[in-house]
Design a protein around this motif. Structure first.
Motif, PDB file in Angstrom:
ATOM      1  N   PHE A 121       0.933  -1.427  -0.040  1.00  0.00           N
ATOM      2  CA  PHE A 121       0.331   0.231  -0.251  1.00  0.00           C
ATOM      3  C   PHE A 121       0.631   0.951   0.112  1.00  0.00           C
ATOM      4  CE2 PHE A 121      -2.285  -3.612   2.978  1.00  0.00           C
ATOM      5  CZ  PHE A 121      -2.846  -3.749   1.679  1.00  0.00           C
ATOM      6  N   ASP A 122       2.035   1.580  -0.826  1.00  0.00           N
ATOM      7  CA  ASP A 122       2.534   2.771  -1.108  1.00  0.00           C
ATOM      8  C   ASP A 122       2.528   3.251  -1.906  1.00  0.00           C
ATOM      9  OD1 ASP A 122       3.876   0.325  -2.405  1.00  0.00           O
ATOM     10  OD2 ASP A 122       6.214   0.942  -2.175  1.00  0.00           O
ATOM     11  N   GLY A 123       1.283   2.928  -3.389  1.00  0.00           N
ATOM     12  CA  GLY A 123       1.182   3.359  -4.200  1.00  0.00           C
ATOM     13  C   GLY A 123       1.902   3.168  -5.129  1.00  0.00           C
ATOM     14  N   LYS A 124       2.993   1.717  -4.908  1.00  0.00           N
ATOM     15  CA  LYS A 124       3.803   1.574  -6.168  1.00  0.00           C
ATOM     16  C   LYS A 124       3.594  -0.169  -6.139  1.00  0.00           C
ATOM     17  CE  LYS A 124       6.025   4.981  -6.415  1.00  0.00           C
ATOM     18  NZ  LYS A 124       5.856   6.205  -5.641  1.00  0.00           N
ATOM     19  N   VAL A 125       3.718  -0.906  -7.753  1.00  0.00           N
ATOM     20  CA  VAL A 125       4.134  -1.931  -8.027  1.00  0.00           C
ATOM     21  C   VAL A 125       4.849  -3.082  -7.103  1.00  0.00           C
ATOM     22  CG1 VAL A 125       3.219  -3.856 -10.089  1.00  0.00           C
ATOM     23  CG2 VAL A 125       2.410  -1.265 -10.377  1.00  0.00           C
ATOM     24  N   ASP A 126       4.530  -4.089  -6.620  1.00  0.00           N
ATOM     25  CA  ASP A 126       5.436  -5.124  -6.002  1.00  0.00           C
ATOM     26  C   ASP A 126       5.291  -6.008  -6.233  1.00  0.00           C
ATOM     27  OD1 ASP A 126       3.744  -5.532  -4.184  1.00  0.00           O
ATOM     28  OD2 ASP A 126       4.243  -3.973  -2.852  1.00  0.00           O
ATOM     29  N   SER A 127       3.834  -6.818  -7.034  1.00  0.00           N
ATOM     30  CA  SER A 127       3.775  -8.073  -7.473  1.00  0.00           C
ATOM     31  C   SER A 127       3.627  -7.442  -8.916  1.00  0.00           C
ATOM     32  CB  SER A 127       3.390  -8.219  -6.463  1.00  0.00           C
ATOM     33  OG  SER A 127       2.330 -10.092  -7.119  1.00  0.00           O
ATOM     34  N   VAL A 128       3.461  -8.108 -10.096  1.00  0.00           N
ATOM     35  CA  VAL A 128       2.839  -8.966 -10.794  1.00  0.00           C
ATOM     36  C   VAL A 128       2.398 -10.273 -11.394  1.00  0.00           C
ATOM     37  CG1 VAL A 128       2.730  -7.853 -13.592  1.00  0.00           C
ATOM     38  CG2 VAL A 128       3.344  -6.554 -12.107  1.00  0.00           C
ATOM     39  N   TYR A 129       1.328 -10.544 -11.632  1.00  0.00           N
ATOM     40  CA  TYR A 129       0.617 -11.541 -12.583  1.00  0.00           C
ATOM     41  C   TYR A 129       0.565 -11.935 -13.851  1.00  0.00           C
ATOM     42  CZ  TYR A 129      -0.508 -13.866  -7.627  1.00  0.00           C
ATOM     43  OH  TYR A 129      -0.093 -13.959  -6.411  1.00  0.00           O
ATOM     44  N   PHE A 130       0.712 -12.354 -14.761  1.00  0.00           N
ATOM     45  CA  PHE A 130       1.364 -12.428 -16.817  1.00  0.00           C
ATOM     46  C   PHE A 130       0.538 -13.221 -16.700  1.00  0.00           C
ATOM     47  CE2 PHE A 130       4.980  -9.801 -14.832  1.00  0.00           C
ATOM     48  CZ  PHE A 130       4.981  -9.072 -16.110  1.00  0.00           C
ATOM     49  N   TYR A 131      -0.343 -13.180 -17.762  1.00  0.00           N
ATOM     50  CA  TYR A 131      -1.677 -14.050 -18.512  1.00  0.00           C
ATOM     51  C   TYR A 131      -1.409 -14.327 -19.747  1.00  0.00           C
ATOM     52  CZ  TYR A 131      -4.137 -13.665 -13.165  1.00  0.00           C
ATOM     53  OH  TYR A 131      -4.343 -13.540 -12.279  1.00  0.00           O
ATOM     54  N   GLU A 132      -1.711 -15.611 -20.177  1.00  0.00           N
ATOM     55  CA  GLU A 132      -1.589 -15.651 -21.671  1.00  0.00           C
ATOM     56  C   GLU A 132      -2.968 -17.009 -21.760  1.00  0.00           C
ATOM     57  OE1 GLU A 132       1.641 -17.871 -23.004  1.00  0.00           O
ATOM     58  OE2 GLU A 132       2.834 -16.796 -22.534  1.00  0.00           O
ATOM     59  N   LYS A 133      -4.178 -16.518 -22.567  1.00  0.00           N
ATOM     60  CA  LYS A 133      -5.922 -16.936 -22.852  1.00  0.00           C
ATOM     61  C   LYS A 133      -5.960 -17.724 -21.440  1.00  0.00           C
ATOM     62  CE  LYS A 133      -4.136 -18.573 -26.903  1.00  0.00           C
ATOM     63  NZ  LYS A 133      -4.122 -20.615 -27.644  1.00  0.00           N
TER      64      LYS A 133
END
Length: 207
Positions: A121-133
């Motif tokens: 909750f600091d306003g910055k991205v720290d985790s990303v999930y990537f998807y295909e179909k």
């Protein structure tokens, strides 16, 4: 259920926030099976970059629709679309503090492409999930807040296959963890920092 669906549900209460974040963190601790050591194809993700904001500025051709899902007279969902009506992004405030915590991006077919999360909750991205179909194929996590991922989790056919980690912050993977049949098969470690495995161990439990 996707992260977006889970976090946007009106039955999710703020008191459940800790549990939700815990679920996300547990998922990132999973690891996954490639028979050879290889670098992530998205090598550019490891270059030095500034931490990305969880709420990027809208493009000139984007229009936003706001929604209030908990009845507090404040928006907690923002849906962005372009001129032809195609949805390109959705932002969610999952703990109802007025700030975005989860941003979902959609491709040209309006299929989920990636989900960016702000877990601290600091306003910055720290985790990303990537998807295909619609299937989660990779997860990345920035542990030290420098804008670069430190942990990469790979999935094959929906199962954990491999985990890679940069444990010393030099933008090089120095730890590889391979999974077979839902358990750790082998672990590789780079001891001299040259980007290659120097030590293999088998059957070592995952941390």
């Amino acid at each position: 259920m996707s992260l977006e669906a889970l976090f946007s549900s009106p039955v999710v209460k703020p008191s459940k926030l800790g549990w939700l974040v815990g679920v996300a963190l547990v998922g990132l601790c999973g690891c996954a099976s490639d028979k050879s050591v290889k670098k992530p194809e998205e090598a550019q993700a490891k270059e030095e970059v500034a931490p990305q904001p969880i709420r990027p500025p809208p493009a000139a051709n984007e229009k936003v629709t706001e929604k209030d899902t908990n009845g507090d007279q404040k928006p907690d969902v923002w849906v962005f679309s372009v001129d032809d009506g195609r949805r390109v992004r959705k932002e969610l405030d999952i703990n109802w503090d007025g700030r975005v915590d989860l941003t979902t991006y959609y491709d040209a077919r309006e299929e989920r492409e990636r989900e960016a999360m702000d877990l601290d909750f600091d306003g910055k991205v720290d985790s990303v999930y990537f998807y295909e179909k619609g299937i989660n194929v990779r997860r990345e996590r920035d542990l030290n807040g420098d804008g670069k991922p430190d942990v990469w989790i790979f999935y094959e056919k929906g199962r954990l296959a491999r985990k890679e980690r940069d444990s010393n912050g030099d933008s090089r993977v120095d730890y590889w963890e391979y999974w077979e049949n839902n358990q750790v098969d082998r672990i590789g470690e780079d001891l001299d920092g040259d980007g290659n495995v120097d030590k293999w161990s088998r059957g070592t439990p995952a941390e």
